[in-house]
Structure formats: C-alpha cells, structure tokens
Design a protein around this motif. Structure first.
Motif, short mmCIF file in Angstrom:
data_model
loop_
_atom_site.label_atom_id
_atom_site.label_comp_id
_atom_site.label_asym_id
_atom_site.label_seq_id
_atom_site.Cartn_x
_atom_site.Cartn_y
_atom_site.Cartn_z
N LEU A 123 2.31 13.40 7.39
CA LEU A 123 2.18 13.21 5.95
C LEU A 123 0.74 12.81 5.68
O LEU A 123 0.17 12.00 6.41
N GLN A 124 0.18 13.37 4.64
CA GLN A 124 -1.26 13.26 4.41
C GLN A 124 -1.73 11.85 4.08
O GLN A 124 -2.91 11.58 4.10
N ASN A 125 -0.80 10.95 3.79
CA ASN A 125 -1.26 9.59 3.49
C ASN A 125 -1.24 8.67 4.71
O ASN A 125 -1.51 7.49 4.61
N LYS A 126 -0.92 9.25 5.87
CA LYS A 126 -0.95 8.45 7.10
C LYS A 126 -2.33 8.57 7.73
O LYS A 126 -2.63 9.53 8.43
N GLN A 127 -3.14 7.59 7.45
CA GLN A 127 -4.54 7.67 7.85
C GLN A 127 -4.71 7.87 9.35
O GLN A 127 -5.50 8.70 9.79
N THR A 187 8.66 25.35 -1.47
CA THR A 187 9.52 24.51 -2.31
C THR A 187 8.80 23.23 -2.74
O THR A 187 9.27 22.53 -3.62
N THR A 188 7.68 22.93 -2.10
CA THR A 188 6.95 21.70 -2.44
C THR A 188 6.41 21.77 -3.87
O THR A 188 5.93 22.81 -4.30
N GLY A 189 6.47 20.67 -4.53
CA GLY A 189 5.98 20.62 -5.90
C GLY A 189 4.52 20.23 -5.98
O GLY A 189 3.70 20.68 -5.17
N GLN A 190 4.19 19.37 -6.91
CA GLN A 190 2.80 19.03 -7.18
C GLN A 190 2.13 18.29 -6.01
O GLN A 190 0.92 18.23 -5.91
N ASN A 191 2.93 17.73 -5.12
CA ASN A 191 2.34 17.05 -3.98
C ASN A 191 1.56 18.00 -3.06
O ASN A 191 0.71 17.58 -2.29
N ASP A 222 4.63 16.07 -13.66
CA ASP A 222 3.69 15.89 -12.55
C ASP A 222 4.39 15.28 -11.34
O ASP A 222 3.97 15.45 -10.21
N ASP A 228 7.24 16.10 -10.51
CA ASP A 228 8.18 17.12 -10.06
C ASP A 228 9.62 16.92 -10.52
O ASP A 228 10.55 17.40 -9.88
N MET A 286 9.32 15.73 -1.44
CA MET A 286 8.15 16.45 -1.94
C MET A 286 8.54 17.71 -2.72
O MET A 286 7.68 18.40 -3.26
N ILE A 287 9.82 18.02 -2.75
CA ILE A 287 10.26 19.28 -3.36
C ILE A 287 9.92 19.33 -4.85
O ILE A 287 9.90 18.30 -5.53
N LYS A 337 11.34 11.67 3.74
CA LYS A 337 9.87 11.66 3.69
C LYS A 337 9.32 10.83 2.54
O LYS A 337 8.28 11.14 1.97
N ASP A 351 8.03 8.12 2.80
CA ASP A 351 6.83 7.40 3.21
C ASP A 351 5.58 8.19 2.85
O ASP A 351 4.48 7.71 3.01
N GLY A 352 5.76 9.39 2.34
CA GLY A 352 4.62 10.16 1.86
C GLY A 352 4.20 9.66 0.49
O GLY A 352 4.71 8.66 0.01
N ASP A 353 3.27 10.39 -0.14
CA ASP A 353 2.83 9.91 -1.44
C ASP A 353 3.35 10.76 -2.59
O ASP A 353 2.86 10.67 -3.70
N ALA A 354 4.37 11.58 -2.31
CA ALA A 354 4.97 12.33 -3.40
C ALA A 354 5.70 11.35 -4.30
O ALA A 354 6.26 10.37 -3.83
N GLY A 369 10.16 7.49 7.35
CA GLY A 369 9.20 7.55 8.45
C GLY A 369 9.81 8.25 9.63
O GLY A 369 10.97 8.65 9.60
N LYS A 386 -3.05 4.30 -2.24
CA LYS A 386 -2.27 4.40 -1.03
C LYS A 386 -3.05 4.81 0.21
O LYS A 386 -2.87 4.25 1.26
N ASP A 432 -3.85 1.93 3.87
CA ASP A 432 -3.77 1.95 5.33
C ASP A 432 -5.07 1.48 5.97
O ASP A 432 -5.10 1.14 7.13
#
Lengths: 342, 493
Positions: A235-239, A268-272, B40, B42, B226-227, B251, B253-256, B278, B362, B366
């Motif tokens: 996931l892109q926020n995991k530095q 299927t992913t939205g705005q993220n 925005d 989703d 994230m869908i 998921k 733990d992502g930033d969606a 996670g 976010k 980290d």
C-alpha cells in the motif's frame, strides 16, 4: 498504436539453439570480470520483431447504452462518467468540452453526441508512448512490476511473459515478492505455463532486492531478451515498503537500465488509484500502467485523470484469468467500449 | 489536489459567519461540497444522491436554523446520517447452535479473501474455537498453497484435498469439508473461495452451489476498501448471486477513504462486521461505523481523540497550566510535564492519525520519529532546575554541558530551546485570548515538540489569534487554510 515493437539481437535465437554448456559458463565468466552491463547494440545489429496486436476481445460492456443523451441535459452524461470512476473534476471538464464541441458543430442527436464523446475520449487518451519500451537495444530489457496488494501483478506478469515467449523472446522472471505466502509458487506456475525461467529467493523472506539482483545476473548470463521482476504488493502509504521498492530499483540499475516500470492498477479501484500512481511514480518512476480486471463491470475511468495529470500512459489491459486474456491499451477501443458503438 | 472536506467547508462557510443563519441556498452550497467529498471518497453516485436528499431535508428543518453554529450543525447531521447507514453497532459473528459454524468467504479477485481467512481463523482460535480452513479456491495458481502456508502460520489445520491451479471441483471440496469437520469435531469451518467477478454468471452459480453444499451460517462478502463506483454493482451481484450475511472491508490500512463501505452497506442492507488493516495475521478488528464515517468525510476521529485527551489530561493541572501561560510563567519544567501528559494518551502516531485532515499527513506520519520526544526529554533532563525555570541563562558553555549530558549535540539543544520559546510565546497569546472551550484540551499542548516531519512550514501560523476561529480549529470543524487541522497540537503538517 499497434502491437509490440520489439528489438532483439540478430541471430541470437540461432546462437542459443547451438549453444553448449561451456559457452554459457564462459560468457558468465566474462561478465563477472567485466563491469556487469549488457552490451549496447547498435540498431543495425538488431532485428525488429513485430508481435501481433491483441484486442480487448471480450468483456468491456458499454456503460452509456442505458442512458439517453440530450444536448440540453448533459448532467446525465456527467453522472455516467462519475459512475465509471472518472472522478468529479474530470467528469465536469469532459462534459463542458462535449457541450462546447456540440455547440460548435451544431450536434443535437444522441448519435452525434456519442460520436463527439467517443472522439474526445479517444483524442485525450491517445498517446504515442503507449507501447512497451522494448526497443532501446540494451538487452536484456528489464521490466519491474509494482502495485498495491491484489491488483493483479503476478497474473499480468504471467500473461506478458507468455506473450513475449510466443514471440520468440527468452524471458526470465524474478520472484521478488518474498513476503506473501506462496507468491513465489504462484509465479513459478506462470513461469512453467509460459516457458520462462524463474529466479527464486533462496530462503523465505529474503531481501527482495537481493532476488532482483540475482535475477538480473542470471538473465544476463542466460542471454535473456527480457526479464520481468515481480514485487510484493504494497500500500502506497507504507513508507518502509515504498523505500524497499526504491532499493530494488537502485539495485537493478547497478547492472542494467530499467526499460519499464509497470504499475498494475485494478480497474475496480476508485479515486485512490490517483494516489497510488503518484506515490509509486515518486519512488519507482513508473513508465506505464497495466489496467487489470477490465472484464468485470468496472471501467477504470480514473486512468483518464492519471494520464492527464501525471502523464503516465496506460500500456496494457487485463481482461481475465486466462493466459491470453490481455491486450495493449487502445484509446479508441477504450472510448468505444465506454460509450458504445453508434 | 483537492483539499479535504474541512478545508472546503471553510470556504463555503466563509461568508456565513456574520449571518449566523443558513439559507436554503447556503445549505445547498454546503451539500454540493459534501456531495463532492463523498464522490471523491468513492461513495457510489446513487447512494450519494439518496444520502444528500436525506441530509437536505433534515438540514432545512428547525434543528439547523436554531443552532448556534448552523454550519457545524450541517456537518453533524451528515456524520450522524453516515453512521446510521454504516450500521449503529458492529454485529458479531452468528454461531451455529450445532457446530460446526460455517463461514463462507466470497468476493472479487484480489480483495483479500485468503489473507482474511487466515486472520479470521486466528481470531477464532484465540477465542477458544477450533477452526478449520477449507481451500476452495482451485482457480488462482497456488491459492491452495497460499492457504496452507497461512494455516501453518496461524496454527490452524487446512482441508485441501485438491491442489487447485484450475483442477478439481470446489463444490465437492466444500461438501467434503463439512463431513470432515463434523468427524474431527472442528467448531468453525472457514471456506475460502476463488475470486470472481460479479458479471461472471457461471462462477456466481458455482459460488451459490458452494453455499448450498455447506449451508453456511455466515456468508461474508470481502471487499477492498479502495474500490470505486463499481462497489454497488459488485455488491448487488454478490447479494443476488450468492446471498450475503455480512461484509468485511479489507486494506483499511491504506489511505483510501473507503466510501465503498457506505455504498455496500446501503445497497445490501447488510452489516459490516470487520475491517482488515494490514498484512499481519493480527491486523483484524471489529468495524466501527463512527470512525468510518469520519474517515469517509476526512474529518478525522476527533471524538475519539477528545475522549482520550479527557481521560488522561488532568483538568486541574490544565487550569494551573493555563494560568501559568497567561502569566508568562511557563517553563521548561512545564514543557516536560506536558510531554509526559501527552505520553499517557498513547503514541504520537496513533494520536495524529485520528486528527482531522490527517489524510494528508498520513505519508508523513510514518516518518515521525517518536525518538524525537525522547531526545527532547533527555535534553531537558540534562538541565539544572534553574536552567529549566529560566532558559535565558543558557549560554554557550551551559548548552555544551547539556549536550554532553544528554548525549545530543549543541544544535539539538538549541533547537529544543528555540522551539520552547516559540511555543511559550504562542501560548501566551493564546491563553490571553481565552480558553478554546474544550475541557481537558488545554492550549498547553501547543508546546509539544515538533516531530520530524518533512514539511515544517506553516507551523507558526498553526494557531489563530482569533479565539472564535481557534475554537473551531480545535473542534475540528474549521481548520486553518493550510489544512493544518492537526494544529491543536502545534504539529505542522
């Protein structure tokens, strides 16, 4: 935007056919003693291999078929675009452009409006850099595949490897997803299905950068045309994990330039998806997008904004789990797929 | 990029402060922003439409026009309505009267079913159940293998008679697994199935056959947070094709922002039971509708934060502190005290992540080095009491001694002193301007040492000199324009 332009060394296939064990070892020694960079070959020594174009043969149902267009009432068009994940801002822009174009040309009927929209989308999505960068002549070409968890990286690699092998390329896969359970085995299955070689980690949880390094080493030694490196979903926020990706990239570049960094996006992913594209581009300099799972009901409209804002071309699309279920992105096909035939 | 909702609402409300009352047009402008925020995030368009209509109706009613801060009231309504849709309270797993309890997982490819199966198994095992994992994903290469590895990791047996990779019949595996579980007296059976698309009728029928063969107590629909807009179609397809009893959001733990949660809950009417946060096998928790509502709106979990602050920050101490600040008697000793107070609230990172607007932060969260606080503490502790009370006497040689005593450098010492001075100055201004009005949330927190985030700019502006504006900032409704809504803690983003 045809199929894949692909340059490979002249007569290499023939050389390989007669290659005997000692020769391989010899070339390995030579490489080890020299700076480990593959020979840059001048274009004359390369033969062009034209791989056939793949169409989005199935799936991809039009979303616009169920609504009625009206030049006075284009809000509905905006709604449809939003529902295809174009995002609010892009949808508004597209609608206002369609309006302007309709006004200019005096278009009124639904079919005329659809024509305008198809044309607009085609024009905006068309790019000259949408084919894979496999023509620099510096072989083996390195493709690094990145993305979030579950986007379809391994499957995409399997399909792409098979396609390249069918076209006569020698392909080596690197299983640098050392994290997820059985990811290596999954790639191994694809390697045997496609007839590619695979470099696996020596132990579970090995540093993925080390696997990547070994893959490059092996691909150079075995005379591969292309090597594709699979990475763990992150996931892109995991530095920490993103830093790891940066490291993988740097390690590869010690030996070879990277031809292509493919970001695999689930349609299927939205705005993220925009956030994903930004973050991965920052650490791994993404050069192209593979849009997967387009055989479902999702349309992946966010790629419009990604191409527009981040200037990253969509290169591949995935339309199923079968080994042949993928194609090269074609703006017109995509636009018609969305709007529907007139 | 878009600012968060709080930022945009500030824009919308700009002209309204003087009026104090919202007209229908004002409300519509506000709702337009909220509509965009939801899209925005989703949330599916059809769900947004129904939702906005409902909020509008309430917003036009008495409760808003009579409210002291109507704008805030609108946001409050939005939040409440979101929570209603997301489900008031998290439902628990339904266990069968006669074991085994059968839990079937279904969802799209890559939504995280197999990983979730492992987490669920571990969670149940920790509760004293004896779960059995069943490998019915015979489609994806090595899915069976993956489940076996996961089963081994969490110490739960896996029923996997078929190797998979396109071979074998998942329906008969499912059927046999129930027999096997009964024989061996497992209390829960978790059936992992292949990912399938909503539009794939054949595979949906297969999923339904698995359902018929196992007669599950729960059919959990596993969906990636994230869908996008397609969430409604997918949810409908699974509800119609298989029939689901609950939802698991993965998921997270992502930033969606996870607007899909709202779409799915609305469209299926089924509760969201868990969220998966996670890759570790413990990263799994019950779903909290209120937190999700804040996340979708990107308003931060301000309520939880206030709660925690109230719990741990002694009000008496806060009062004393406020007085001190007003009198300019705030010292490094107090600074140290405050830091310890903050420590009681939990880790800085987890606290920050609850702040409104933290969405933006976010990535940087980290990067925060919790050690920075340790270092600051070490530096202050290396000072004499006299120095702590009057930092002005800190000359070069004293600073060198402190640096040596704390194992830090003189530059570090200087930066702590500078930060302290800035903070003290700011708090003085603030304390004189009056208390922002949230109990247990004294202004003194502004003195927190700044963590090492990349961007430092805008920090000094983090506190407004205007008491009204500041109160709003702290309540998380109207943060300053930089999006520095976490500024109640003086932490620049």
């Amino acid at each position: 935007m045809a199929g894949l332009k692909f340059w490979r060394k002249k007569d290499q296939a023939a050389d390989q056919a007669v290659a005997v064990e000692p020769e391989v070892i010899e070339s390995k020694e030579v490489l080890e003693t020299q700076i480990p960079v593959a020979d840059v070959i001048t274009p004359q020594e390369l033969v062009k291999v034209e791989l056939p174009k793949r169409n989005l043969s199935k799936g991809f149902k039009a979303v616009f078929s169920r609504i009625k267009f009206d030049v006075e009432n284009l809000e509905e068009l905006e709604d449809v675009l939003i529902q295809a994940d174009f995002g609010v801002t892009a949808s508004e822009t597209i609608v206002s452009e369609v309006k302007a174009m309709a006004k200019k040309s005096g278009a009124k009927t639904e079919s005329e409006l659809k024509g305008i929209l198809t044309e607009l989308l085609t024009q905006k999505l068309s790019r000259t850099d949408a084919s894979l960068n496999l023509d620099s002549g510096t072989q083996p070409y390195v493709i690094l595949v990145v993305g979030v968890n579950g986007a379809g990286k391994t499957t995409t690699i399997g399909k792409l490897a098979n396609y390249l092998v069918e076209g006569g390329a020698k392909v080596t896969l690197g299983a640098a997803d050392t994290f997820r359970a059985a990811a290596v085995e999954q790639l191994e299955t694809w390697a045997s299905r496609s007839g590619s070689e695979i470099v696996k980690p020596v132990s579970e949880g090995q540093d993925p950068a080390a696997v990547a390094y070994e893959t490059v080493e092996r691909a150079i030694a075995n005379g591969s045309d292309v090597l594709i490196i699979d990475t763990a979903g992150r996931l892109q926020n995991k530095q920490g994990l993103m830093d790891e990706l940066g490291k993988i990239r740097r390690v590869i570049e010690k030996q070879l330039p990277i031809s292509e960094v493919l970001l695999v996006l689930d349609s299927t992913t939205g705005q993220n998806a925009m956030t994903q594209a930004k973050a991965f581009t920052e650490v791994a300099s993404v050069t192209g997008i593979a849009l997967t799972k387009l055989d479902g009901s999702a349309k992946g409209g966010i790629v419009y904004a990604i191409q527009d804002q981040l200037n990253i071309p969509v290169k591949l699309v995935g339309v199923g789990e079968g080994i042949n279920d993928f194609g090269f992105f074609d703006a017109k096909e995509f636009a018609i797929g969305l709007v529907g035939e007139n | 990029m878009f600012g968060n909702l709080s930022d945009r609402l500030v824009e919308t409300f700009k002209g309204l402060r003087a009026k104090g009352k919202l007209s229908a047009a004002d409300i519509d402008a506000t709702l337009r922003e909220i509509r965009k925020a939801l899209l925005d995030a989703d949330v599916a368009l059809e769900v947004v439409k129904t939702f906005i209509a409902a909020v509008r109706e309430r917003a036009l009613g008495d409760e808003v026009s009579k409210a002291l801060n109507p704008a805030q009231q609108v946001v409050q309504i939005v939040q409440e309505e979101l929570i209603v849709i997301l489900g008031g309270e998290a439902r628990r797993i339904q266990f069968a009267k006669n074991p085994p309890t059968v839990i079937m997982l279904a969802g799209l490819q890559g939504s995280g079913k197999t990983t979730l199966a492992g987490k669920l198994a571990k969670w149940l095992k920790d509760q004293g159940q004896t779960p059995l994992l069943v490998a019915c994903d015979l489609q994806r290469p090595n899915a069976v293998n993956q489940l076996q590895v996961i089963g081994e990791r969490v110490g739960v047996p896996v029923f996997a008679p078929e190797v998979g990779n396109g071979k074998g019949n998942p329906v008969s595996v499912a059927k046999d697994s129930i027999k096997h579980a009964k024989q061996k007296q497992y209390s829960v059976v978790i059936v992992d199935t292949a990912g399938r698309l909503g539009v794939d009728e054949e595979l949906m029928k297969q999923a339904n056959d698995i359902r018929k063969a196992t007669d599950p107590d729960e059919v959990l629909f596993v969906i990636d947070s994230m869908i996008g807009q397609d969430a409604v179609n997918v949810a409908k397809a699974f509800e119609d094709g298989v029939g689901i009893t609950g939802v698991v959001l993965t998921k997270l733990d992502g930033d969606a922002r996870g607007g899909a949660a709202l779409s799915v809950a609305q469209v299926t009417g089924k509760p969201i039971l868990f969220s998966s946060t996670g890759e570790g096998m413990d990263a799994f928790e019950p779903f909290y509708p209120d937190r999700m509502a804040s996340r979708i709106l990107d308003m931060g979990d301000i309520l939880t934060l206030i709660e925690q602050a109230q719990k741990s920050f002694d009000e008496q101490e806060a009062l004393v502190m406020a007085e001190k600040m007003a009198k300019d008697a705030f010292t490094l000793e107090d600074f140290l005290d405050q830091m310890q107070q903050l420590r009681k609230m939990g880790s800085l990172k987890s606290m920050l992540s609850m702040m409104p607007g933290a969405g933006k932060l976010k990535g940087q969260l980290d990067n925060i080095d919790e050690k920075e606080i340790d270092h600051t503490e070490a530096i202050i502790r290396a000072m004499t009491p006299k120095e702590r009370r009057d930092p002005k006497i800190l000359n070069g040689s004293r600073r060198l001694r402190i640096a040596k005593g704390s194992g830090m450098t003189v530059t570090d010492v200087n930066s702590v002193v500078n930060r302290f001075e800035q903070a003290a100055k700011m708090m003085k201004v603030m304390a004189k301007g009056g208390n922002p009005g949230i109990p247990g949330m004294p202004q003194g927190m502004g003195a927190m040492p700044r963590p090492q985030v990349k961007k430092d700019k805008g920090k000094k502006k983090a506190k407004s000199g205007n008491p009204a504006k500041r109160a709003a900032e702290i309540s998380g409704i109207e943060p300053p324009k930089q999006g520095n809504s976490g500024s109640a803690f003086g932490l620049g983003g």
